[in-house]
Motif scaffolding. Structure first.
Motif, short mmCIF file in Angstrom:
data_model
loop_
_atom_site.label_atom_id
_atom_site.label_comp_id
_atom_site.label_asym_id
_atom_site.label_seq_id
_atom_site.Cartn_x
_atom_site.Cartn_y
_atom_site.Cartn_z
N ALA A 62 10.06 -7.80 9.42
CA ALA A 62 9.22 -8.63 8.57
C ALA A 62 7.97 -8.39 9.03
O ALA A 62 7.74 -8.33 10.49
CB ALA A 62 9.83 -10.16 8.56
N GLY A 63 6.79 -8.65 8.42
CA GLY A 63 5.43 -8.66 8.89
C GLY A 63 4.75 -7.26 8.55
O GLY A 63 5.38 -6.24 7.97
N SER A 64 3.62 -7.25 8.81
CA SER A 64 2.69 -6.16 8.71
C SER A 64 3.18 -4.96 9.74
O SER A 64 3.66 -5.20 10.60
CB SER A 64 1.25 -6.50 8.86
N CYS A 65 3.05 -3.58 9.29
CA CYS A 65 3.05 -2.34 10.02
C CYS A 65 1.75 -2.72 11.25
O CYS A 65 2.19 -2.13 12.25
CB CYS A 65 3.09 -1.46 9.46
N LEU A 66 0.82 -3.30 11.08
CA LEU A 66 -0.36 -3.33 12.01
C LEU A 66 0.08 -4.61 12.95
O LEU A 66 0.10 -5.70 12.57
CB LEU A 66 -1.63 -3.58 11.40
N ALA A 77 3.15 -14.31 -0.28
CA ALA A 77 4.13 -13.22 -0.69
C ALA A 77 4.89 -13.08 0.85
O ALA A 77 4.69 -13.51 1.94
CB ALA A 77 3.14 -12.01 -0.82
N MET A 78 5.61 -12.21 0.62
CA MET A 78 6.71 -11.53 1.76
C MET A 78 5.97 -10.20 2.10
O MET A 78 6.02 -9.31 1.32
CB MET A 78 7.87 -11.62 1.43
N VAL A 79 5.74 -10.07 3.39
CA VAL A 79 5.18 -8.80 3.74
C VAL A 79 6.42 -8.03 4.80
O VAL A 79 6.92 -8.83 5.46
CB VAL A 79 4.02 -8.79 4.35
N ALA A 80 6.80 -6.58 4.76
CA ALA A 80 7.57 -6.05 5.44
C ALA A 80 7.24 -4.64 5.76
O ALA A 80 6.26 -4.19 4.98
CB ALA A 80 9.03 -6.07 4.92
N CYS A 81 7.56 -4.18 6.92
CA CYS A 81 7.38 -2.80 7.24
C CYS A 81 8.70 -1.86 7.37
O CYS A 81 9.48 -2.22 8.13
CB CYS A 81 6.51 -2.85 8.44
N TRP A 89 6.38 4.72 9.20
CA TRP A 89 6.35 3.34 8.81
C TRP A 89 5.42 3.19 7.57
O TRP A 89 4.41 3.73 7.58
CB TRP A 89 5.82 2.61 10.00
N ARG A 90 5.79 2.29 6.76
CA ARG A 90 4.96 2.11 5.48
C ARG A 90 5.17 0.46 5.31
O ARG A 90 6.07 -0.09 5.54
CB ARG A 90 5.32 2.70 4.45
N GLU A 91 4.16 0.00 4.91
CA GLU A 91 4.03 -1.45 4.60
C GLU A 91 4.14 -1.84 3.05
O GLU A 91 3.48 -1.19 2.38
CB GLU A 91 2.68 -2.19 5.00
N TRP A 92 5.04 -2.71 2.73
CA TRP A 92 5.21 -3.15 1.44
C TRP A 92 5.00 -4.55 1.27
O TRP A 92 5.35 -5.40 2.17
CB TRP A 92 6.48 -2.59 0.87
N ARG A 93 4.83 -5.18 0.15
CA ARG A 93 4.84 -6.65 -0.43
C ARG A 93 5.79 -6.90 -1.35
O ARG A 93 5.87 -6.41 -2.33
CB ARG A 93 3.44 -6.79 -0.54
N PHE A 94 6.44 -8.08 -1.05
CA PHE A 94 7.06 -8.82 -2.36
C PHE A 94 6.43 -9.70 -2.73
O PHE A 94 5.77 -10.74 -1.90
CB PHE A 94 8.50 -9.33 -1.91
N GLY A 106 14.88 2.46 -0.35
CA GLY A 106 13.81 2.04 -1.20
C GLY A 106 14.09 0.85 -2.10
O GLY A 106 13.23 0.44 -2.85
N VAL A 107 15.06 0.16 -1.79
CA VAL A 107 15.65 -1.04 -2.56
C VAL A 107 15.91 -2.13 -1.57
O VAL A 107 16.59 -1.77 -0.53
CB VAL A 107 16.79 -0.84 -3.29
N ALA A 108 15.34 -3.30 -1.53
CA ALA A 108 15.31 -4.38 -0.63
C ALA A 108 16.02 -5.52 -1.47
O ALA A 108 16.17 -5.71 -2.70
CB ALA A 108 13.92 -4.94 -0.41
N LEU A 109 17.05 -6.05 -0.68
CA LEU A 109 17.60 -7.52 -0.94
C LEU A 109 16.86 -8.70 -0.39
O LEU A 109 16.53 -8.55 0.87
CB LEU A 109 19.18 -7.62 -0.57
N ILE A 110 16.52 -9.45 -1.30
CA ILE A 110 15.70 -10.67 -0.71
C ILE A 110 16.42 -12.02 -1.12
O ILE A 110 16.71 -12.06 -2.20
CB ILE A 110 14.08 -10.42 -1.25
#
Length: 276
Positions: A62-66, A77-81, A89-94, A106-110
């Protein structure tokens, strides 16, 4: 006339025909309990917040890649890496507040809390940005655990009933299709799968459960059962039950082979296709 007389004579000496009756059905004997063996607990690993996929191909936090970036507000929003061998590593946002449960290919359960306080589990396609609600077969069921199996199928645990008379069931199926739900023989806290069998564990014991309707108790070593997790929302499935290579480790201290043969009517060897 002699041949005809001979046939008549033989027919007259033949024994009376026997009528075979099928014996009465015998009640199916109960399945013998499996016996879990104690194992030495593995060295404690610091909780770094990393969620590793069941197939071992991706890791998500959970959180930013940086490391020095400010995290997005939970209200926004929810941010994950996520790390995969192909894309690093790639950052994405729900686009809503939520709790990350698991990621697979490529699929997340939230877990997402609704306006009335209920908790839903949604399937989020990271690249496409599509969200779909996972609908349970029983409207009164409440999510307790959810996650992916090694092949990307959904594995979950739901609770029903009341505090005085709780009931639990395990949920399985493709996350983009209809889900099946089976009642468990005990109040379970977590579940794992090995092939087409589920192993559930709770404060009162453990059991092996088949999707075709039979279950089999597991005798745990003394002092190995833990209390159930309560009041913490939805958690990832398989935290307490880790299954691989034909056996399941419960709470890191007890091991059971779900397909072991035993006394009674043991169907465990009749099925074995890995549906998960």
């Amino acid at each position: 006339m002699r041949p005809l007389l001979f046939l008549v004579t033989v027919a007259g000496c033949a024994a009376a025909p026997r009528l075979w009756a099928r014996p009465d059905a015998v009640a199916t004997p109960p399945l013998a309990a499996l016996v879990a063996t104690r194992v030495e607990p593995a060295a404690a690993v610091p909780d770094d917040g990393i969620v590793e996929s069941a197939d071992g191909r991706s890791r998500t936090r959970a959180g930013s890649c940086l490391p020095d970036a400010e995290r997005a507000s939970r209200e926004e929003a929810m941010v994950a890496c996520t790390f995969t061998p192909e894309r690093s590593w790639r950052e994405w946002r729900f686009p809503e507040p939520g709790e990350l449960l698991d990621v697979y290919d490529g699929v997340a359960l939230i877990a997402r809390t609704t306006a009335n306080g209920d908790v839903d589990v949604v399937r989020y396609e990271i690249d496409e940005g599509r969200t779909s609600l996972l609908m349970l077969p029983e409207p009164t069921a409440r999510w307790h655990r959810a996650g992916f199996t090694r092949s990307g199928m959904l594995l979950g645990l739901v609770r029903m009933g009341t505090e005085a008379h709780p009931r639990t069931a395990w949920v399985r199926g493709p996350t983009d299709g209809s889900l099946a739900m089976e009642a468990l023989p005990l109040e379970a806290d977590d579940v794992g799968v090995e092939g087409d069998l589920a192993v559930c564990v709770g404060a009162a014991g453990a059991a092996v459960v088949s999707p075709i309707g039979w279950s089999r108790g597991v005798e745990m070593p003394p002092g190995t059962l833990r209390a159930n997790v309560r009041g913490v929302g939805v958690r990832r499935a398989g935290e307490r039950v880790r299954c691989a290579a034909g056996r399941c480790i419960m709470d890191g201290v007890a091991s059971v082979t779900p397909r072991s043969r035993g006394g009674g009517n043991d169907p465990a060897g009749a099925t074995g296709g890995d549906t998960h």
